[in-house]
Scaffold this active site. Structure first.
Site, PDB file in Angstrom:
ATOM      1  N   GLU A   1      30.704  20.614  -5.059  1.00 10.22           N
ATOM      2  CA  GLU A   1      30.862  19.662  -6.175  1.00 10.22           C
ATOM      3  C   GLU A   1      29.536  19.425  -6.900  1.00 10.22           C
ATOM      4  OE1 GLU A   1      33.886  17.795  -7.287  1.00 10.22           O
ATOM      5  OE2 GLU A   1      32.379  17.759  -8.875  1.00 10.22           O
TER       6      GLU A   1
ATOM      7  N   LYS B   1      26.049  27.608 -14.158  1.00  8.98           N
ATOM      8  CA  LYS B   1      27.027  26.518 -14.040  1.00  8.98           C
ATOM      9  C   LYS B   1      28.326  26.839 -14.786  1.00  8.98           C
ATOM     10  CE  LYS B   1      23.359  23.097 -13.343  1.00  8.98           C
ATOM     11  NZ  LYS B   1      22.392  22.230 -14.046  1.00  8.98           N
TER      12      LYS B   1
END
Ligand code: HSE
Length: 406
Positions: free
Chosen positions: A124, A200
């Site tokens: 996460e 990302k």
């Protein structure tokens, strides 16, 4: 239950700090099974630190200790993080990481290894720091066919651009300030050249579109060439320059990905995301646009996401039902085919210059600020088309900025 932390830098020490700070509530949320730090792997020593007695330098102690059920990897970098994480999963330990390079490069393999060993590989914190985004995508938005995911995924570059936009600071001065504040590294290339944002968006795109997408397949352009003039012309157009990481599903099922400076219209949530903050926009075919906003980096915000994964592992053992398939050949749209509208700024603001660009853009899109340039807005055009335009136009193109359609 025991855990180990590998890498006691900013994030790793934040994980130990959050676990200590919220010990009672974490214990309750883990139904009494508090995740106690047994080892901290680091080659440095930390005299005076409350966890100094946990520090070890031999990874094999962690791998060989069956009491350690969860390992937090906050070392960063690909090696030896990959070898250590892989060994932990094979030893039956779940792994929680904040390491975006590791997930972007080895996510598929590590998710498979976790599955084979009935443990979890969770990350996460690898995108958006403390902002919940991985879990919302695979849980709360799972009913949707995701059409687009886009974001401001790098705090350092957002800080630099915000200084340029709000304080008229040039790129060099803003970068030095980012370094003085501890945001940018001494060698700032992973941030300013877009690589960090690229890793990302690869993680988000793999999750949203179900196939591992590798950073080297993504068109990536950073913010080094952005000038105050670009910022000024973007302002005259009605927007701000942001480093936007974008992954969009096309009708043929392929995914167009890019990381590049782009103009976002004033008033949009991404335009209003300033300083070191991050924001992620996810477009689902049922939910529409959803935007997640918050601290994309920093000790406690990032640790907040890591500890949440740890608690999730304590509460439900076994493999978590999420991940993606191995890279599918041809899924990524080639860079030259990616289309967008652009704000193009050319040298000169004479009638001859305007006559020349009138062949490729309508006059109502022209912007002149009396400083020797003319800017105009293109139709939707591919990167190859933009390249061809610079060869055919008989004026000198100074800069091109993508225009986001949200
Ligand atoms: N260098 C990164 C940033 C840190 O500036 O966003 C968080 O991943």
């Amino acid at each position: 239950m025991y855990i180990a932390i590998m890498g006691y830098g900013v994030v790793g020490s934040g994980v130990a700090a959050v676990l200590a700070m919220n010990k009672d509530s974490v214990t309750g949320k883990c139904r009494g099974d508090y995740p106690q730090v047994k080892y901290i792997l680091d080659l440095r020593s930390f005299p005076g630190d409350p966890f100094e007695d946990k520090v070890i330098s031999d990874f094999n102690i962690i791998a060989g200790d069956a009491d350690v059920e969860i390992v937090v990897e906050t070392m960063g970098g690909l090696h030896p993080a990959y070898e250590f994480v892989s060994a932990c999963l094979k030893a039956g330990k779940s792994v929680v990481t904040s390491n975006k390079e590791l997930v972007a490069m080895k996510g598929f393999e590590l998710l498979e290894t976790a599955k084979e060993n009935n443990v979890s590989f969770m990350f996460e914190a690898s995108v958006g720091g403390g902002i919940p985004v991985i879990r919302p995508i695979y849980q709360c938005l799972v009913a949707n066919d995701i059409q687009l995911v886009a974001g401001i995924l790098n705090g350092t570059t957002n800080f630099i651009l915000s200084k340029m936009i709000n304080e008229n600071m040039d790129f060099g001065a803003a970068l030095r300030l980012a370094q003085d504040n501890g945001y940018a590294e001494k060698d700032p290339s992973a941030d300013v050249d877009g690589l960090d944002a690229c890793r990302k968006i690869c993680i988000l795109a793999s999750l949203c579109f179900g196939s591992h997408i590798y950073p080297d397949s993504v068109y990536t352009k950073g913010i080094r060439d952005i000038t105050l003039k670009d910022v000024e012309y973007a302002g005259a157009f009605g927007g701000v320059v942001k480093l936007i990481a974008l992954a969009e599903k096309k009708e043929d099922g392929r995914v167009a990905l890019s990381v590049s400076p782009a103009i976002v219209r004033n008033g949009h949530q991404l335009a209003c995301t300033g300083d070191v903050f991050n924001a992620v926009l996810v477009r689902g075919n049922a939910v529409g646009d959803v935007v997640f906003y918050g601290a994309g980096a920093g000790k406690l915000p990032t640790a907040s996401a890591v500890v949440a994964d740890v608690i999730d592992c304590v509460r439900s053992k076994g493999t978590k039902p999420f991940g993606w398939e191995k890279a599918k050949a041809g899924i990524v749209v080639s860079a030259g085919e990616i289309t967008s509208r652009y704000l193009v700024r050319v040298e000169g603001d004479s009638d001859e210059v305007k006559k020349e660009i009138a062949g490729v853009a309508t006059a109502d899109s022209f912007i002149t600020l009396g400083d020797g340039y003319t800017a105009f807005v293109t139709e939707e055009i591919s990167l190859d088309g933009l390249e061809a335009l610079s060869e055919t136009l008989k004026v000198n193109i100074i800069s091109t900025l993508k225009i986001m359609d949200f």
